[in-house]
Design a protein around this motif. Sequence first.
Motif, mmCIF file in Angstrom:
data_model
loop_
_atom_site.group_PDB
_atom_site.id
_atom_site.type_symbol
_atom_site.label_atom_id
_atom_site.label_comp_id
_atom_site.label_asym_id
_atom_site.label_seq_id
_atom_site.Cartn_x
_atom_site.Cartn_y
_atom_site.Cartn_z
ATOM 1 N N PHE A 79 0.832 -1.201 0.000
ATOM 2 C CA PHE A 79 0.000 0.000 0.000
ATOM 3 C C PHE A 79 0.866 1.250 0.000
ATOM 4 O O PHE A 79 0.661 2.175 -0.783
ATOM 5 N N GLU A 81 1.268 4.229 -2.656
ATOM 6 C CA GLU A 81 0.884 5.550 -2.171
ATOM 7 C C GLU A 81 2.008 6.575 -2.393
ATOM 8 O O GLU A 81 1.757 7.714 -2.739
ATOM 9 N N LEU A 86 -23.520 24.822 9.595
ATOM 10 C CA LEU A 86 -24.393 23.885 8.894
ATOM 11 C C LEU A 86 -24.522 24.247 7.419
ATOM 12 O O LEU A 86 -24.712 23.384 6.581
ATOM 13 N N PRO A 92 -23.702 24.946 3.788
ATOM 14 C CA PRO A 92 -22.592 24.697 2.878
ATOM 15 C C PRO A 92 -22.225 25.992 2.167
ATOM 16 O O PRO A 92 -23.085 26.754 1.754
ATOM 17 N N LEU A 117 -4.036 16.688 12.416
ATOM 18 C CA LEU A 117 -4.792 16.046 11.359
ATOM 19 C C LEU A 117 -5.864 15.155 11.929
ATOM 20 O O LEU A 117 -6.999 15.156 11.463
ATOM 21 N N SER A 118 -5.538 14.382 12.972
ATOM 22 C CA SER A 118 -6.577 13.475 13.475
ATOM 23 C C SER A 118 -7.644 14.240 14.240
ATOM 24 O O SER A 118 -8.822 14.072 13.995
ATOM 25 N N ALA A 134 -9.953 16.511 12.140
ATOM 26 C CA ALA A 134 -10.948 15.810 11.350
ATOM 27 C C ALA A 134 -12.053 15.246 12.233
ATOM 28 O O ALA A 134 -13.205 15.186 11.839
ATOM 29 N N ILE A 135 -11.706 14.879 13.457
ATOM 30 C CA ILE A 135 -12.734 14.326 14.333
ATOM 31 C C ILE A 135 -13.731 15.415 14.691
ATOM 32 O O ILE A 135 -14.936 15.213 14.652
ATOM 33 N N PRO A 194 -9.884 0.919 1.396
ATOM 34 C CA PRO A 194 -8.446 0.722 1.653
ATOM 35 C C PRO A 194 -7.959 1.384 2.929
ATOM 36 O O PRO A 194 -7.121 0.812 3.635
ATOM 37 N N THR A 208 -4.762 9.861 4.411
ATOM 38 C CA THR A 208 -3.963 9.943 5.630
ATOM 39 C C THR A 208 -4.842 10.236 6.842
ATOM 40 O O THR A 208 -4.781 9.541 7.857
ATOM 41 N N VAL A 209 -5.672 11.272 6.695
ATOM 42 C CA VAL A 209 -6.509 11.683 7.818
ATOM 43 C C VAL A 209 -7.405 10.529 8.248
ATOM 44 O O VAL A 209 -7.519 10.211 9.434
ATOM 45 N N LEU A 215 -5.517 7.832 10.179
ATOM 46 C CA LEU A 215 -5.146 8.279 11.524
ATOM 47 C C LEU A 215 -6.370 8.298 12.451
ATOM 48 O O LEU A 215 -6.279 7.914 13.617
ATOM 49 N N ILE A 216 -7.508 8.718 11.911
ATOM 50 C CA ILE A 216 -8.721 8.733 12.752
ATOM 51 C C ILE A 216 -9.105 7.310 13.141
ATOM 52 O O ILE A 216 -9.421 7.028 14.295
ATOM 53 N N ALA A 248 -6.920 5.999 15.787
ATOM 54 C CA ALA A 248 -7.256 6.552 17.099
ATOM 55 C C ALA A 248 -8.420 5.788 17.709
ATOM 56 O O ALA A 248 -8.429 5.485 18.908
ATOM 57 N N LEU A 295 -18.715 9.106 10.498
ATOM 58 C CA LEU A 295 -18.359 10.530 10.413
ATOM 59 C C LEU A 295 -17.661 10.825 9.094
ATOM 60 O O LEU A 295 -18.020 11.776 8.388
ATOM 61 N N LEU A 319 -18.892 13.367 6.042
ATOM 62 C CA LEU A 319 -18.036 14.432 5.506
ATOM 63 C C LEU A 319 -17.747 14.195 4.031
ATOM 64 O O LEU A 319 -17.752 15.112 3.217
ATOM 65 N N ILE A 364 -27.758 19.736 -0.538
ATOM 66 C CA ILE A 364 -26.801 19.408 0.516
ATOM 67 C C ILE A 364 -27.453 19.504 1.888
ATOM 68 O O ILE A 364 -27.244 18.649 2.757
ATOM 69 N N LEU A 365 -28.282 20.540 2.062
ATOM 70 C CA LEU A 365 -28.966 20.699 3.343
ATOM 71 C C LEU A 365 -29.835 19.478 3.619
ATOM 72 O O LEU A 365 -29.848 18.933 4.726
ATOM 73 N N THR A 406 -27.659 16.670 4.638
ATOM 74 C CA THR A 406 -27.172 16.845 6.002
ATOM 75 C C THR A 406 -28.243 16.451 7.006
ATOM 76 O O THR A 406 -27.973 15.743 7.980
ATOM 77 N N ASN A 465 -28.133 13.519 9.710
ATOM 78 C CA ASN A 465 -28.319 13.717 11.141
ATOM 79 C C ASN A 465 -29.417 12.817 11.677
ATOM 80 O O ASN A 465 -29.402 12.403 12.821
ATOM 81 N N LYS A 518 -20.856 12.084 20.060
ATOM 82 C CA LYS A 518 -19.492 12.562 20.308
ATOM 83 C C LYS A 518 -19.085 12.226 21.730
ATOM 84 O O LYS A 518 -19.889 12.253 22.629
#
Lengths: 328, 315
Positions: free
Chosen positions: A24, A28, A167, A169, A321-322, A325-326, B89, B193-194, B197-198, B201, B239, B243, B300-301, B304, B308, B315
């Motif tokens: 991977f 990448e 909220l 966009p 970054l983590s 994003a959370i 992936p 990447t993000v 990592l999330i 975590a 989540l 997004l 989009i609204l 969303t 929800n 959270k």
Amino acid sequence: MSAPISSPRHRRRDGGKHLVVWLFLLVELFPLYMMLQVSFKDNAGFIQNPWLPSPPVTVTETIADRDGTQREMTRVARWREVFSGVESDPSRRVVAAERSWDPTVYQFGNWAFGFKLILPFVANTVFVAVLGTACSIFFALLGAYFFARYKMPFSGVLWSAFLLLMLLPGVANIVPLFVLLKDMSLLNTLWALILVGVAGAQVFNIYVLRNFIEDLPKDLFEAAEMDGAGHFQQILNIVVPMSGPILGTLGILAFLQKWNDFLLPLIVLRDKELFTLGVGLIYLDGEYVKQWGQIMAAYFIASIPLIIIFLFMMRLFVRGLSSGAIKG
Amino acid sequence: MAFAITRSKARREWRLYLFVVPAILLVGTFAYFPAASAIYHSFFDWSGGDTKQWLGWDNFRRAFGDDVLWGSFGTVSLLMIFNVFKMIPSIIMAVLIHRIVSDRWQYFYRVMLVIPMIVPGLVTLFIWKFFFDPNLGVLNQLLDVTHIKSLLVWVDQLFGWEVFHAGVPIGWLSQPELVLPALFIWGFPWIGTVGVLIYLAGLQSIGTEIYEAADLDGVGPIRKFLYIELPLILTQVRLSLVLLIIGTVQGYGLQLLLLGASGGPGGRGMVPGLWMYNRAFIAGEFGYACAVGMILFCFILGLTLLNNKFVRIDK
């Protein structure tokens, strides 16, 4: 962090996982590798050998023309030729061929050219990103302090107004935003990018910072107030020292976002002297005859400031970054 | 929570309001005003200047009969499906890294994962554009070297697609049929990447004893994933899904740069945001662009609100 499994029986079975992860990662990182190695080649060298870096060896072939004159041609050696003999094209009458060590195979000129090409863009972007990030963190800090410190009259209403924006966009905004900037005669200025960038980051930053400031011990604020500290002093002496990491994280996120922005600059900027990286790279992409080596060198130079940040702030970077994003 | 404050104290602390004024001014000018202006101008024939003509609902009526706009919503739905698929992936990667025993290797892999992030997104995008180049592009050369090209040509002849021809370079971004496949391949192997990592975590909260218990019960790696790991990162997965969906619907930068403002050959890569951009800055129909923006905004609204309602994020 704790490793989930630790018996030696399982340790042996990790080989497969390492293999897949490496596969991977290699795919990448492949674009990065291509960027680096192509940046040292000219187009001819790239067509001859697209995959590997050139060997630092050239082959000088003496070719006999039909009329008996001889001329010499120098080309970059193929990797196979470095280890075994020179392979010559049988359709050309090669009288003699010679290999020689030659580091000028690497087109360092690409880098010089790339620097000259892209440095003004980088300078503009640094200006926008640094000023924009500093302003957005500063104003967000003030705003967050307002919401976190006291339940002032109307602060609830204002807060809902801010959250509502989170909220919504922002996609429909860009057309009127353009006209607004035109009316404010901010078109074709870097200030437009800074102002819009600062405004766009406010809501998220205030949201994160408010939660953070509210979690700080209240006694600190009370003690400071007893000693006659104003609100600004309280921010400087209590909030800022205690929220270093979160400010750093928000700052990095804001910086990255401004570094990568291209839609707004594309609409706003007209003069080449004002181009930020976003528009600058698009402009490079639009050139007719492309020297890929020069372009790749320019791409790499565009990443250098981020690499510097990355080296110095690796931990903040990863955490930013983590967590960013959370919470986003 | 913030301190409660009495009215008289609040009056004495009026200066505190000054702290929030810059934020209000900025957000008001550059976020709320354009939004209001977009709603207002979607009812006008407007080319960005001072003159405008009231049209009533005509812009919206025109939009609902606009084939390009409808087509673009189809395209964006397809892209959404692509992107959901492209989440896989990252999840696999996170689980694999998490299951590796050695802490040092885990840290090393994390660092390696962050490295692509230091390249500006735009540069990655242009490198991919370079990969797609028909003559010099890496993708075509790779297909040639591995002989996948001849396979593609064979399949093409079998089904009569008329897309891949022997000896002709594949125009990934210039053949209408290939625009969507190119957008699908874009970013291979799709490791965010993000995202990784999330997920990592989230996985960290799994204790050793759970794995030991699972081992005792003879649970295989796939069932471990389904019953132990997936439930724990489900919040994060949902989540990123939310997004991702919203990002896909409103994004058009990728299409603008890869394919141009008209959505590439045959407009196959046209997405709603790009159509709005196109109408405003290419055709100069700012009023109609605002109307398209409003429709996109409502879409989009709606998404969303739906998110929800059905995908609760605790959270």
